[in-house]
Design a protein around this motif. Structure first.
Motif, PDB file in Angstrom:
ATOM      1  N   SER A 269      31.203  65.781  80.146  1.00  0.00           N
ATOM      2  CA  SER A 269      30.169  66.207  79.197  1.00  0.00           C
ATOM      3  C   SER A 269      29.632  67.601  79.482  1.00  0.00           C
ATOM      4  CB  SER A 269      29.006  65.219  79.218  1.00  0.00           C
ATOM      5  OG  SER A 269      28.412  65.203  80.491  1.00  0.00           O
ATOM      6  N   GLY A 270      29.822  68.104  80.654  1.00  0.00           N
ATOM      7  CA  GLY A 270      29.333  69.441  80.991  1.00  0.00           C
ATOM      8  C   GLY A 270      29.692  69.770  82.421  1.00  0.00           C
ATOM      9  N   TYR A 271      29.269  70.942  82.830  1.00  0.00           N
ATOM     10  CA  TYR A 271      29.528  71.354  84.194  1.00  0.00           C
ATOM     11  C   TYR A 271      28.783  70.438  85.154  1.00  0.00           C
ATOM     12  CZ  TYR A 271      31.509  75.726  82.480  1.00  0.00           C
ATOM     13  OH  TYR A 271      32.288  76.655  81.869  1.00  0.00           O
ATOM     14  N   ARG A 272      29.390  70.169  86.288  1.00  0.00           N
ATOM     15  CA  ARG A 272      28.696  69.367  87.293  1.00  0.00           C
ATOM     16  C   ARG A 272      27.604  70.221  87.910  1.00  0.00           C
ATOM     17  NH1 ARG A 272      30.436  70.569  92.550  1.00  0.00           N
ATOM     18  NH2 ARG A 272      32.299  71.853  92.583  1.00  0.00           N
ATOM     19  N   LYS A 273      26.619  69.565  88.486  1.00  0.00           N
ATOM     20  CA  LYS A 273      25.503  70.295  89.071  1.00  0.00           C
ATOM     21  C   LYS A 273      25.822  70.665  90.514  1.00  0.00           C
ATOM     22  CE  LYS A 273      21.938  68.843  86.038  1.00  0.00           C
ATOM     23  NZ  LYS A 273      20.542  68.763  85.861  1.00  0.00           N
ATOM     24  N   VAL A 274      25.328  71.846  90.900  1.00  0.00           N
ATOM     25  CA  VAL A 274      25.497  72.326  92.276  1.00  0.00           C
ATOM     26  C   VAL A 274      24.125  72.663  92.843  1.00  0.00           C
ATOM     27  CG1 VAL A 274      27.830  73.217  91.905  1.00  0.00           C
ATOM     28  CG2 VAL A 274      25.893  74.703  91.488  1.00  0.00           C
ATOM     29  N   SER A 275      24.032  72.630  94.156  1.00  0.00           N
ATOM     30  CA  SER A 275      22.775  72.962  94.826  1.00  0.00           C
ATOM     31  C   SER A 275      22.692  74.464  95.053  1.00  0.00           C
ATOM     32  CB  SER A 275      22.687  72.267  96.187  1.00  0.00           C
ATOM     33  OG  SER A 275      22.593  70.895  96.018  1.00  0.00           O
ATOM     34  N   VAL A 276      21.511  75.003  94.816  1.00  0.00           N
ATOM     35  CA  VAL A 276      21.281  76.424  95.071  1.00  0.00           C
ATOM     36  C   VAL A 276      21.223  76.611  96.583  1.00  0.00           C
ATOM     37  CG1 VAL A 276      19.681  78.347  94.754  1.00  0.00           C
ATOM     38  CG2 VAL A 276      20.030  76.700  92.909  1.00  0.00           C
ATOM     39  N   PRO A 277      22.067  77.492  97.144  1.00  0.00           N
ATOM     40  CA  PRO A 277      22.028  77.709  98.585  1.00  0.00           C
ATOM     41  C   PRO A 277      20.776  78.487  98.986  1.00  0.00           C
ATOM     42  CG  PRO A 277      23.618  79.191  97.575  1.00  0.00           C
ATOM     43  CD  PRO A 277      23.106  78.282  96.489  1.00  0.00           C
ATOM     44  N   ASN A 278      20.445  78.448 100.259  1.00  0.00           N
ATOM     45  CA  ASN A 278      19.289  79.178 100.767  1.00  0.00           C
ATOM     46  C   ASN A 278      19.659  80.647 100.944  1.00  0.00           C
ATOM     47  OD1 ASN A 278      16.929  80.062 101.865  1.00  0.00           O
ATOM     48  ND2 ASN A 278      17.021  78.777 103.697  1.00  0.00           N
ATOM     49  N   VAL A 279      19.250  81.454  99.971  1.00  0.00           N
ATOM     50  CA  VAL A 279      19.541  82.889 100.022  1.00  0.00           C
ATOM     51  C   VAL A 279      18.272  83.717 100.252  1.00  0.00           C
ATOM     52  CG1 VAL A 279      21.636  82.728  98.624  1.00  0.00           C
ATOM     53  CG2 VAL A 279      19.444  83.073  97.498  1.00  0.00           C
ATOM     54  N   ILE A 280      17.162  83.058 100.530  1.00  0.00           N
ATOM     55  CA  ILE A 280      15.903  83.759 100.808  1.00  0.00           C
ATOM     56  C   ILE A 280      16.041  84.453 102.157  1.00  0.00           C
ATOM     57  CG2 ILE A 280      13.394  83.487 101.046  1.00  0.00           C
ATOM     58  CD1 ILE A 280      14.559  82.692  98.254  1.00  0.00           C
ATOM     59  N   GLN A 281      15.605  85.699 102.214  1.00  0.00           N
ATOM     60  CA  GLN A 281      15.692  86.550 103.407  1.00  0.00           C
ATOM     61  C   GLN A 281      17.146  86.885 103.759  1.00  0.00           C
ATOM     62  OE1 GLN A 281      12.966  87.964 105.159  1.00  0.00           O
ATOM     63  NE2 GLN A 281      11.893  87.207 103.349  1.00  0.00           N
ATOM     64  N   VAL A 282      17.978  86.942 102.742  1.00  0.00           N
ATOM     65  CA  VAL A 282      19.375  87.332 102.894  1.00  0.00           C
ATOM     66  C   VAL A 282      19.569  88.579 102.042  1.00  0.00           C
ATOM     67  CG1 VAL A 282      21.760  86.596 102.414  1.00  0.00           C
ATOM     68  CG2 VAL A 282      20.104  84.945 103.243  1.00  0.00           C
ATOM     69  N   THR A 283      20.486  89.450 102.442  1.00  0.00           N
ATOM     70  CA  THR A 283      20.716  90.649 101.643  1.00  0.00           C
ATOM     71  C   THR A 283      21.263  90.275 100.272  1.00  0.00           C
ATOM     72  OG1 THR A 283      22.974  90.964 102.423  1.00  0.00           O
ATOM     73  CG2 THR A 283      21.222  92.044 103.703  1.00  0.00           C
ATOM     74  N   LYS A 284      21.021  91.138  99.293  1.00  0.00           N
ATOM     75  CA  LYS A 284      21.467  90.895  97.924  1.00  0.00           C
ATOM     76  C   LYS A 284      22.976  90.679  97.879  1.00  0.00           C
ATOM     77  CE  LYS A 284      22.278  94.031  94.774  1.00  0.00           C
ATOM     78  NZ  LYS A 284      22.347  95.068  93.827  1.00  0.00           N
ATOM     79  N   ARG A 285      23.714  91.471  98.609  1.00  0.00           N
ATOM     80  CA  ARG A 285      25.176  91.370  98.614  1.00  0.00           C
ATOM     81  C   ARG A 285      25.635  90.002  99.138  1.00  0.00           C
ATOM     82  NH1 ARG A 285      29.170  95.457 101.877  1.00  0.00           N
ATOM     83  NH2 ARG A 285      31.098  94.542 101.151  1.00  0.00           N
ATOM     84  N   ASN A 286      25.056  89.567 100.262  1.00  0.00           N
ATOM     85  CA  ASN A 286      25.415  88.255 100.809  1.00  0.00           C
ATOM     86  C   ASN A 286      24.959  87.129  99.883  1.00  0.00           C
ATOM     87  OD1 ASN A 286      26.670  89.306 103.032  1.00  0.00           O
ATOM     88  ND2 ASN A 286      24.924  89.040 104.395  1.00  0.00           N
ATOM     89  N   ALA A 287      23.785  87.283  99.283  1.00  0.00           N
ATOM     90  CA  ALA A 287      23.260  86.259  98.378  1.00  0.00           C
ATOM     91  C   ALA A 287      24.184  86.096  97.176  1.00  0.00           C
ATOM     92  CB  ALA A 287      21.857  86.620  97.919  1.00  0.00           C
ATOM     93  N   GLU A 288      24.665  87.202  96.617  1.00  0.00           N
ATOM     94  CA  GLU A 288      25.582  87.129  95.480  1.00  0.00           C
ATOM     95  C   GLU A 288      26.858  86.375  95.864  1.00  0.00           C
ATOM     96  OE1 GLU A 288      25.908  91.300  94.522  1.00  0.00           O
ATOM     97  OE2 GLU A 288      24.363  91.137  92.961  1.00  0.00           O
TER      98      GLU A 288
END
Length: 189
Positions: free
Chosen positions: A109-128
């Motif tokens: 019925s749609g895309y499966r759900k994924v968990s948002v990883p912990n990207v707080i206090q991580v560089t923008k490049r690594n977070a992406e």
């Protein structure tokens, strides 16, 4: 000497002839039985079930004197309608026997759900990279006055800050809020 006389006797040769004749008749009967029970030479064409709903599949398969089995669903494919056939085995336009099972893979019925990883206090490049690895996309990147230049401070979805572990559908776009390198405590006059 008696053995050779027995092998060459008319009685023995007659019995061998009857055995061979019985074997030939048995083989012919077995082949005819197999021909009848396996519908030898009788085929039906497999219909194309691609993008069809299960209700449509049931009608089409019944008309073609075939059966179907739903194997599983696969990853969501936006090019196909929800709950429609993505793959079938055997493929369309193949010749098969009546009553053959067609194995189907269904679009979920749609895309499966994924968990948002912990990207707080991580560089923008690594977070992406981390977000892309779980199937999320980075849309807008906005900046706030914080000392960590290109350091992620918040992740937003639809204007709301979300926490790591929040469940989102795969391929969702999130916004990163990063620092611009300016100290928020320093007021420039």
């Amino acid at each position: 000497m008696n053995f050779i006389k027995f092998i060459t006797s008319k009685t023995f040769l007659k019995q061998i002839g009857f055995a061979i004749l019985a074997l030939i008749i048995l083989v012919i009967l077995a082949l005819q039985y197999l021909k009848i029970t396996t519908n030898h030479g009788e085929f039906v064409m497999v219909p194309d079930l691609s993008k069809k709903s299960l209700r449509e599949v049931e009608e089409i398969v019944e008309k073609a004197d075939l059966n179907y089995v739903v194997l599983d669903s696969t990853n969501y494919n936006p090019d196909y309608p929800r709950f429609s056939v993505i793959e079938q085995n055997p493929k369309a336009n193949k010749e098969v026997k009546k009553g053959r099972k067609i194995y189907l893979t269904i679009n979920p019925s749609g895309y499966r759900k994924v968990s948002v990883p912990n990207v707080i206090q991580v560089t923008k490049r690594n977070a992406e990279s981390m977000l892309k690895a779980v199937g999320l996309n980075v849309g807008k990147v906005s900046y706030i006055n914080e000392i960590g230049k290109d350091m992620v401070y918040y992740v937003r979805y639809e204007g709301e800050n979300i926490l790591p572990g929040h469940q989102l559908p795969k391929t969702t776009e999130v916004e990163l809020v990063c620092g611009n390198g300016n100290d928020a405590a320093v007021v420039v006059e």
